[in-house]
Write a protein that holds these residues in place. Structure first.
Motif, mmCIF file in Angstrom:
data_model
loop_
_atom_site.group_PDB
_atom_site.id
_atom_site.type_symbol
_atom_site.label_atom_id
_atom_site.label_comp_id
_atom_site.label_asym_id
_atom_site.label_seq_id
_atom_site.Cartn_x
_atom_site.Cartn_y
_atom_site.Cartn_z
ATOM 1 N N SER A 3 -19.659 46.281 -16.830
ATOM 2 C CA SER A 3 -19.658 46.625 -18.146
ATOM 3 C C SER A 3 -19.867 45.473 -18.775
ATOM 4 O O SER A 3 -19.094 44.558 -18.752
ATOM 5 C CB SER A 3 -18.187 47.239 -18.505
ATOM 6 N N ALA A 4 -21.236 45.405 -19.482
ATOM 7 C CA ALA A 4 -21.573 44.357 -20.147
ATOM 8 C C ALA A 4 -22.412 44.653 -21.320
ATOM 9 O O ALA A 4 -23.368 45.520 -21.166
ATOM 10 C CB ALA A 4 -22.084 43.285 -19.382
ATOM 11 N N ASN A 5 -22.305 43.854 -22.234
ATOM 12 C CA ASN A 5 -23.493 43.909 -23.480
ATOM 13 C C ASN A 5 -24.326 42.832 -23.475
ATOM 14 O O ASN A 5 -24.880 42.492 -24.643
ATOM 15 C CB ASN A 5 -22.766 44.299 -24.870
ATOM 16 N N MET A 6 -24.622 42.279 -22.476
ATOM 17 C CA MET A 6 -25.547 41.080 -22.191
ATOM 18 C C MET A 6 -26.091 40.937 -20.776
ATOM 19 O O MET A 6 -25.752 41.695 -20.077
ATOM 20 C CB MET A 6 -24.785 39.879 -22.394
ATOM 21 N N ASN A 29 -29.387 43.837 -17.680
ATOM 22 C CA ASN A 29 -28.814 43.693 -19.040
ATOM 23 C C ASN A 29 -28.114 45.065 -19.280
ATOM 24 O O ASN A 29 -28.527 45.876 -19.444
ATOM 25 C CB ASN A 29 -30.101 43.578 -19.669
ATOM 26 N N GLY A 30 -26.976 44.699 -19.787
ATOM 27 C CA GLY A 30 -25.848 45.835 -20.056
ATOM 28 C C GLY A 30 -25.189 46.446 -18.749
ATOM 29 O O GLY A 30 -25.225 45.795 -17.852
ATOM 30 N N ASN A 31 -24.646 47.808 -18.967
ATOM 31 C CA ASN A 31 -24.023 48.507 -17.745
ATOM 32 C C ASN A 31 -24.786 48.666 -16.553
ATOM 33 O O ASN A 31 -25.987 48.910 -16.737
ATOM 34 C CB ASN A 31 -23.211 49.614 -18.513
ATOM 35 N N SER A 55 -23.064 35.218 -16.452
ATOM 36 C CA SER A 55 -23.970 35.339 -17.726
ATOM 37 C C SER A 55 -23.822 34.182 -18.684
ATOM 38 O O SER A 55 -22.914 33.504 -18.654
ATOM 39 C CB SER A 55 -23.043 36.559 -18.184
ATOM 40 N N THR A 58 -24.671 34.327 -24.015
ATOM 41 C CA THR A 58 -24.054 34.000 -25.293
ATOM 42 C C THR A 58 -24.090 32.577 -25.616
ATOM 43 O O THR A 58 -23.369 32.032 -26.504
ATOM 44 C CB THR A 58 -22.408 34.565 -25.370
#
Length: 167
Positions: A3-6, A29-31, A55, A58
């Motif tokens: 689960s990621a927003n990056m 990129n993302g989930n 990752s 950010t």
């Protein structure tokens, strides 16, 4: 599951597992859902691998690892090995045993027969028609009247071969 927003990447450090596409690295990129394919452990030792997620999207490096452990392969076991006394004829007999495969499939099982006790493991092989768990019966034929025979049951899987006591 990731689960990621990056953007992220994942890497497996073991030789016995890969992601579903056959690679040891994945990026997204993302989930995402990652599926891992693995080989059965046919060694006598436990083993483990680490999956590391990274990752840098950010501007800060984020890292997380997960360790997977796989138990050692276990030998099949044989119990209740006996010769059926009522089956003994001039040139044949039937013996049976209970087979429990362990955590790997049994490749082959049956009886080994020799006229010399010290060589029974290298004796004539009588393979069972099945190698599934349960009671296995094998008939030995072509014996010579008056000859003493030594018999043991065996079961083989990817780890090694298990031998019963010699009768």
């Amino acid at each position: 599951s990731v689960s990621a927003n990056m953007e992220w990447s994942a890497q497996i450090n073991g030789t016995w597992a890969t992601f579903a596409d056959g690679r040891t690295q994945a990026q997204a990129n993302g989930n995402a859902v990652l599926t891992i394919n693995y080989q059965e452990n046919n060694t006598s030792s436990d083993r483990e691998l680490t999956i590391t997620f990274h990752s840098t999207a950010t501007g800060t490096t984020l890292s997380e690892s997960r360790t997977l452990r796989q138990a050692a392969g276990t030998l099949p076991t044989i119990t209740d090995f006996a010769i059926d006394e009522t089956s003994i004829h001039k040139d044949a007999f039937t013996a049976s045993f209970r087979l429990a495969a362990g955590n790997l499939p049994t490749k082959e099982c049956g009886l080994l027969v020799s006229t010399e006790e010290e060589y029974v493991k290298n004796g004539t092989r009588y393979t069972a028609t099945t190698s599934e768990d349960g009671v296995i019966a094998v008939t030995v034929t072509g014996l010579q009247k008056g000859q003493t025979y030594y018999v043991c049951a065996f079961a083989t899987n990817a780890v090694d071969t298990f031998y019963s006591p010699i009768l």
